[in-house]
Design a protein around this motif. Sequence first.
Motif, PDB file in Angstrom:
ATOM      1  N   MET A   1      45.484  49.829  33.833  1.00 18.62           N
ATOM      2  CA  MET A   1      46.207  48.619  33.460  1.00 18.62           C
ATOM      3  C   MET A   1      47.412  48.473  34.389  1.00 18.62           C
ATOM      4  O   MET A   1      48.123  49.436  34.633  1.00 18.62           O
ATOM      5  CB  MET A   1      46.639  48.705  31.990  1.00 18.62           C
ATOM      6  N   LEU A  28      50.942  39.330  26.545  1.00 16.12           N
ATOM      7  CA  LEU A  28      50.681  40.047  27.792  1.00 16.12           C
ATOM      8  C   LEU A  28      50.196  41.475  27.567  1.00 16.12           C
ATOM      9  O   LEU A  28      49.628  42.074  28.479  1.00 16.12           O
ATOM     10  CB  LEU A  28      51.940  40.051  28.668  1.00 16.12           C
ATOM     11  N   ARG A  30      47.706  42.705  26.278  1.00 16.27           N
ATOM     12  CA  ARG A  30      46.281  42.955  26.519  1.00 16.27           C
ATOM     13  C   ARG A  30      45.909  42.924  28.003  1.00 16.27           C
ATOM     14  O   ARG A  30      44.814  43.297  28.384  1.00 16.27           O
ATOM     15  CB  ARG A  30      45.408  41.995  25.731  1.00 16.27           C
ATOM     16  N   PHE A  31      46.852  42.446  28.838  1.00 17.89           N
ATOM     17  CA  PHE A  31      46.581  42.333  30.276  1.00 17.89           C
ATOM     18  C   PHE A  31      47.301  43.371  31.135  1.00 17.89           C
ATOM     19  O   PHE A  31      46.863  43.658  32.243  1.00 17.89           O
ATOM     20  CB  PHE A  31      47.000  40.943  30.785  1.00 17.89           C
ATOM     21  N   CYS A  32      48.433  43.867  30.658  1.00 18.07           N
ATOM     22  CA  CYS A  32      49.242  44.727  31.523  1.00 18.07           C
ATOM     23  C   CYS A  32      50.144  45.639  30.685  1.00 18.07           C
ATOM     24  O   CYS A  32      50.317  45.427  29.489  1.00 18.07           O
ATOM     25  CB  CYS A  32      50.108  43.883  32.464  1.00 18.07           C
ATOM     26  N   SER A  97      47.353  43.341  43.529  1.00 17.19           N
ATOM     27  CA  SER A  97      46.978  44.084  42.321  1.00 17.19           C
ATOM     28  C   SER A  97      46.994  45.600  42.490  1.00 17.19           C
ATOM     29  O   SER A  97      47.009  46.325  41.499  1.00 17.19           O
ATOM     30  CB  SER A  97      45.620  43.622  41.804  1.00 17.19           C
ATOM     31  N   TYR A 144      51.846  35.315  32.071  1.00 17.27           N
ATOM     32  CA  TYR A 144      50.752  35.222  31.104  1.00 17.27           C
ATOM     33  C   TYR A 144      49.702  34.217  31.580  1.00 17.27           C
ATOM     34  O   TYR A 144      48.495  34.488  31.545  1.00 17.27           O
ATOM     35  CB  TYR A 144      51.287  34.835  29.726  1.00 17.27           C
ATOM     36  N   CYS A 147      47.641  35.706  34.323  1.00 12.31           N
ATOM     37  CA  CYS A 147      46.668  36.661  33.777  1.00 12.31           C
ATOM     38  C   CYS A 147      45.482  35.929  33.168  1.00 12.31           C
ATOM     39  O   CYS A 147      44.318  36.346  33.339  1.00 12.31           O
ATOM     40  CB  CYS A 147      47.335  37.570  32.739  1.00 12.31           C
ATOM     41  N   GLN A 148      45.746  34.849  32.468  1.00 15.77           N
ATOM     42  CA  GLN A 148      44.662  34.048  31.876  1.00 15.77           C
ATOM     43  C   GLN A 148      43.790  33.424  32.972  1.00 15.77           C
ATOM     44  O   GLN A 148      42.563  33.446  32.873  1.00 15.77           O
ATOM     45  CB  GLN A 148      45.241  32.944  30.982  1.00 15.77           C
ATOM     46  N   ASN A 150      43.347  34.507  36.028  1.00 12.00           N
ATOM     47  CA  ASN A 150      42.610  35.564  36.717  1.00 12.00           C
ATOM     48  C   ASN A 150      41.509  36.177  35.869  1.00 12.00           C
ATOM     49  O   ASN A 150      40.564  36.754  36.408  1.00 12.00           O
ATOM     50  CB  ASN A 150      43.573  36.639  37.226  1.00 12.00           C
ATOM     51  N   SER A 151      41.621  36.058  34.548  1.00 17.20           N
ATOM     52  CA  SER A 151      40.570  36.598  33.674  1.00 17.20           C
ATOM     53  C   SER A 151      39.564  35.527  33.246  1.00 17.20           C
ATOM     54  O   SER A 151      38.655  35.815  32.481  1.00 17.20           O
ATOM     55  CB  SER A 151      41.202  37.240  32.434  1.00 17.20           C
TER      56      SER A 151
END
Length: 157
Positions: A1, A28, A30-32, A97, A144, A147-148, A150-151
Amino acid sequence: MRKITVLCVGRLKEKFYIDAAAEYVKRLSRFCDLKILEIPESRPPVHPSPAQIETALLKESVILKSKFPADAYIISLCIEGKALSSVDFAAKLLETSARPLLFIIGGSYGLHESIKNLSDLKLSMSDMTFPHHLARVMALEQIYRACQINSGGEYHK
């Protein structure tokens, strides 16, 4: 992560800023691996001279530099920075990343030039000026959103 640090000059005081920042910190998670660090804002006298402002910013810069994570990709928020769209910002986060991220948000007088000069990216949120407390919430929201994006999430439209 991925490790992301948001290093801020000054503390959030108003409940609405605290609540907004807490909401994005929660989202955030859940992403980092997100860490928010605060350092005290140097307070020059009312109506400070340019030299007094410089002294305050220099004092903050010494403390800020001591908090830098090793090998971080450093992003300083400053008005003279580059403005990116949310999609371009998300792409920048993907490009970098392999490294931890460090976002630096200055106090009411901004950031010392030495901090900006150490930055890999100087980022402008807008040509407008915002209070640094609001800039923190805006930065968290954009992280945030990135992250959304990119996912492949639905948040960004």
